[in-house]
Write a protein that holds these residues in place. Structure first.
Motif, short mmCIF file in Angstrom:
data_model
loop_
_atom_site.label_atom_id
_atom_site.label_comp_id
_atom_site.label_asym_id
_atom_site.label_seq_id
_atom_site.Cartn_x
_atom_site.Cartn_y
_atom_site.Cartn_z
N VAL A 172 -0.85 -8.54 0.95
CA VAL A 172 -0.44 -7.06 0.48
C VAL A 172 0.86 -6.83 0.36
O VAL A 172 1.21 -6.22 -0.49
CB VAL A 172 -1.29 -6.38 1.72
N PHE A 173 1.67 -7.15 1.29
CA PHE A 173 3.19 -6.74 1.03
C PHE A 173 4.05 -7.27 0.23
O PHE A 173 5.05 -6.72 -0.22
CB PHE A 173 3.61 -6.31 2.58
N ILE A 174 3.51 -8.57 -0.12
CA ILE A 174 4.44 -9.27 -1.27
C ILE A 174 3.90 -8.47 -2.50
O ILE A 174 4.86 -8.18 -3.51
CB ILE A 174 3.98 -10.73 -1.30
N SER A 175 2.91 -8.25 -2.63
CA SER A 175 2.33 -7.38 -3.95
C SER A 175 2.82 -6.07 -3.87
O SER A 175 3.35 -5.63 -4.99
CB SER A 175 0.65 -7.53 -3.77
N LEU A 176 2.82 -5.51 -2.66
CA LEU A 176 3.46 -3.99 -2.94
C LEU A 176 4.91 -4.19 -3.13
O LEU A 176 5.43 -3.25 -3.85
CB LEU A 176 3.15 -3.30 -1.42
N THR A 177 5.57 -5.00 -2.65
CA THR A 177 7.01 -5.26 -3.01
C THR A 177 7.39 -5.16 -4.50
O THR A 177 8.03 -4.62 -5.03
CB THR A 177 7.64 -6.48 -2.02
N VAL A 178 6.59 -6.23 -5.21
CA VAL A 178 6.63 -6.35 -6.51
C VAL A 178 6.39 -5.04 -7.27
O VAL A 178 7.06 -4.78 -8.17
CB VAL A 178 5.67 -7.60 -7.02
N ILE A 179 5.51 -4.32 -6.90
CA ILE A 179 4.99 -3.07 -7.67
C ILE A 179 6.17 -2.15 -7.40
O ILE A 179 6.46 -1.32 -8.52
CB ILE A 179 3.66 -2.50 -6.99
N SER A 180 6.75 -2.12 -6.30
CA SER A 180 7.82 -1.27 -5.99
C SER A 180 8.80 -1.54 -6.84
O SER A 180 9.74 -0.64 -7.41
CB SER A 180 8.28 -1.07 -4.55
N LEU A 181 9.31 -2.81 -6.91
CA LEU A 181 10.49 -3.33 -7.74
C LEU A 181 10.12 -3.00 -9.21
O LEU A 181 11.16 -2.40 -10.16
CB LEU A 181 10.76 -4.77 -7.48
N VAL A 182 9.05 -2.98 -9.72
CA VAL A 182 8.60 -2.74 -11.29
C VAL A 182 9.14 -1.16 -11.42
O VAL A 182 9.59 -0.90 -12.29
CB VAL A 182 7.29 -2.84 -11.46
N GLY A 183 8.71 -0.39 -10.43
CA GLY A 183 9.13 1.07 -10.53
C GLY A 183 10.49 1.27 -10.78
O GLY A 183 11.02 2.26 -11.54
N SER A 184 11.51 0.54 -9.64
CA SER A 184 12.66 0.70 -9.65
C SER A 184 13.26 0.51 -11.22
O SER A 184 14.27 1.08 -11.72
CB SER A 184 13.32 -0.11 -8.60
N PHE A 185 12.87 -0.59 -11.78
CA PHE A 185 13.64 -1.18 -12.83
C PHE A 185 13.15 -0.42 -14.27
O PHE A 185 13.82 -0.11 -15.02
CB PHE A 185 13.12 -2.42 -13.08
N LEU A 186 11.93 0.43 -14.06
CA LEU A 186 11.58 1.37 -15.18
C LEU A 186 12.59 2.59 -15.23
O LEU A 186 12.61 2.97 -16.43
CB LEU A 186 10.08 1.84 -14.80
N PHE A 187 13.40 2.91 -14.20
CA PHE A 187 14.19 3.76 -14.31
C PHE A 187 15.32 3.56 -15.43
O PHE A 187 15.99 4.48 -15.96
CB PHE A 187 15.00 4.25 -13.09
#
Length: 452
Positions: A172-187
């Motif tokens: 779960v937390f590996i998946s959530l970490t990747v999702i969070s990083l995608v959001g950061s790079f979208l900026f």
């Protein structure tokens, strides 16, 4: 693409960035106490409630420095770096240690203040008086969708799991970490606006231009004084009659934010009477909270445009909605559920625990929260139109410090005492809002009379 299309695209990218980031972070907050209680390690002694108390406490204090950070490095880089800190906090759960858990909590509190200050700045830079309402609505809707996706994943991933194993947690937390990083790079996809596009408000455009060294040199001497002036103005506003009245309502939103975002999901997951699916129901509860938030925010956000009956009926509806939810939760959920051990609680409340009632309460919690928040944002923006930045800084300060307080006492108080605190503060907050709204109506009537 014209300037209008470019700014709208920026708002959409901003909304998607936050949606990805908070899909990860809100899901993390919803499940972390349950995960910690299922973590088999004699060396780990952390508490999810204490972590969130630290985050909101530091967040509250960090509002004082956030504007200066955003002014110096710009909103885009501020959001990206803050996003990396959020991702680090989530990644820490892959293999948590007590020291890393609480250290990450401190850094997320600082990052949160910078992130939300930068978000407000970028929203302003990419909006005009005519589009600020539309853009705020688009951003808010995209943000609230974050409650769906992560919680839906939890619901399916944890179905039939009475115990959360190390492998379940790490996946779960590996998946959530990747999702969070995608959001950061979208900026980084957000395009800078031309300086002349926002001539009306040079202070708002400062961060957008800060990448040009010349403008930084020219602007730098005033950054400190601007931050100091904003701080002084916030202190002055915090002791005005209007803000003191609204502070009780704002404090209530901090308390109930804690309850629906951290405590209630933990309670549901601790109910062994819900069967093997109790842990997966945490995710389903988050989805129903999101449905309530989006429905309420959409309807009551639109009602602000035709403010014929004022804000009081919506706030009254929010109070009634929450009180119904609290009463049903009191009857449905065992009193020791917030602080139950890893194996959960076998106790019953006042009737046989019902999954349907529990999820209906989740929906009511989201709906009531949107009632209070849409009207508070509306009245603060109206009453302090000339000083909106320091006014909203006071708003965030009060909300985050009461949320921190609530996460702290959630470590110790049984469910019925937590619900009693919510009922008392909610009732007082609703009354004080009515008084504050009365001053708005009176001032409007006086203005209309004087203009005759």
């Amino acid at each position: 693409m014209g300037p209008e299309g470019k700014t709208l695209l920026n708002i959409i990218i901003l909304g998607f960035g936050f949606m990805f980031m908070f899909t990860a972070f809100q899901t993390c907050g919803n499940i972390e106490q349950t995960v910690i209680k299922n973590f088999n390690s004699t060396e780990f002694h952390g508490s999810g409630y204490t972590s969130m108390a630290i985050i909101y406490g530091v967040f509250s204090a960090s509002n004082l420095i956030a504007p200066s950070v955003v002014a110096v490095i710009g909103p885009q880089l501020s959001m990206f770096l803050s996003g990396l800190v959020y991702s680090g906090y989530i990644a820490m759960f892959i293999h948590p240690f007590t020291w890393s858990f609480y250290t990450a909590s401190v850094f997320v509190g600082i990052a949160a203040a910078i992130l939300w200050t930068a978000q407000g700045n970028l929203l302003t830079i990419n909006s005009t008086d005519a589009t600020i309402g539309r853009n705020s609505g688009i951003f808010w809707a995209l943000l609230q969708f974050s409650l769906f996706f992560g919680n839906m994943y939890i619901y399916f991933a944890w179905q039939g799991h009475a115990h959360i194993s190390d492998k379940d947690r790490q996946t779960v937390f590996i998946s959530l970490t990747v999702i969070s990083l995608v959001g950061s790079f979208l900026f980084f996809l957000i395009q800078k606006r031309e300086p002349e596009a926002t001539p009306s408000d040079s202070s708002d455009s400062l961060p957008a231009e800060s990448t040009e060294s010349a403008s930084v040199v020219v602007s730098s001497p005033s950054l400190g004084s601007q931050a100091l002036d904003a701080f002084k103005k916030a202190l002055q506003l915090s002791v005005t009659k209007e803000m003191l009245l609204l502070s009780i309502s704002i404090a209530y939103t901090g308390l109930e934010l804690t309850f629906f975002s951290g405590v209630y999901g933990t309670c549901i997951g601790a109910m062994t009477r819900f069967g093997e699916d109790a842990k997966s129901l945490i995710g389903l509860s988050g989805i129903f909270i999101g449905i309530g938030e989006i429905l309420g925010g959409g309807v009551f956000g639109l009602l602000n445009k035709c403010n014929r009956f004022g804000r009081n009926p919506v706030v009254l509806l929010g109070m009634i909605t929450h009180f119904v939810a609290f009463y049903l939760i009191f009857l449905n959920i065992a009193s020791d559920a917030p602080i139950a051990p890893e194996e959960g609680t076998d106790l019953e409340a006042y009737f046989t625990p019902s999954v349907e009632v529990a999820l209906f309460c989740s929906f009511l919690l989201g709906l009531g929260d949107s009632c209070f928040n849409t009207q508070l944002l509306s009245i603060v923006g109206f009453m302090f139109r000339e000083d909106s930045a320091p006014a909203f800084a006071v708003f965030k300060f009060v909300q985050s410090i009461t949320a921190a307080l609530a996460f702290f006492y959630s470590n110790y108080l049984l469910l019925h005492w937590q619900l009693l605190i919510l009922v008392i503060v909610g009732f007082l907050g609703t009354l004080s809002f009515f008084v504050a709204e009365g001053t708005v109506v009176k001032s409007r009537q006086d203005t209309d009379y004087n203009s005759i």
